[in-house]
Design a protein around this motif. Sequence first.
Motif: not given
Length: 113
Positions: A12, A44, A48
Amino acid sequence: MNINFMCKTNMPEQPVMINAVIFHLKDGSYITVDRDETEVDVERDGIFSMDWNDCYIWNINDRNIFGDNGHHIYDVDAIEEFKALVSGVMAEFEIEDDATEGYDVELVSFIIE
């Protein structure tokens, strides 16, 4: 045509490195779709959302019959036909060649508008 994705990534903290999405149709053929603009959640945590705006068909079965700009779908009826065509099919992201090794984004769900 716009597509809203819900995604899951193993990295992320990395920028989103997605080249295109490939829809695998029930007859064994596949359609690659790209976009002009991407909007991604800034925060995120592995899951997401991502919005692709002004999507276009880039190729069909690895054949680019539409030229350098692909084929944009703007007509409401054509968008509905495309939605019906890819309804219930498997889709996967094509990751950019220069993404961090091991980077992966899984497509959880999508909505075509």
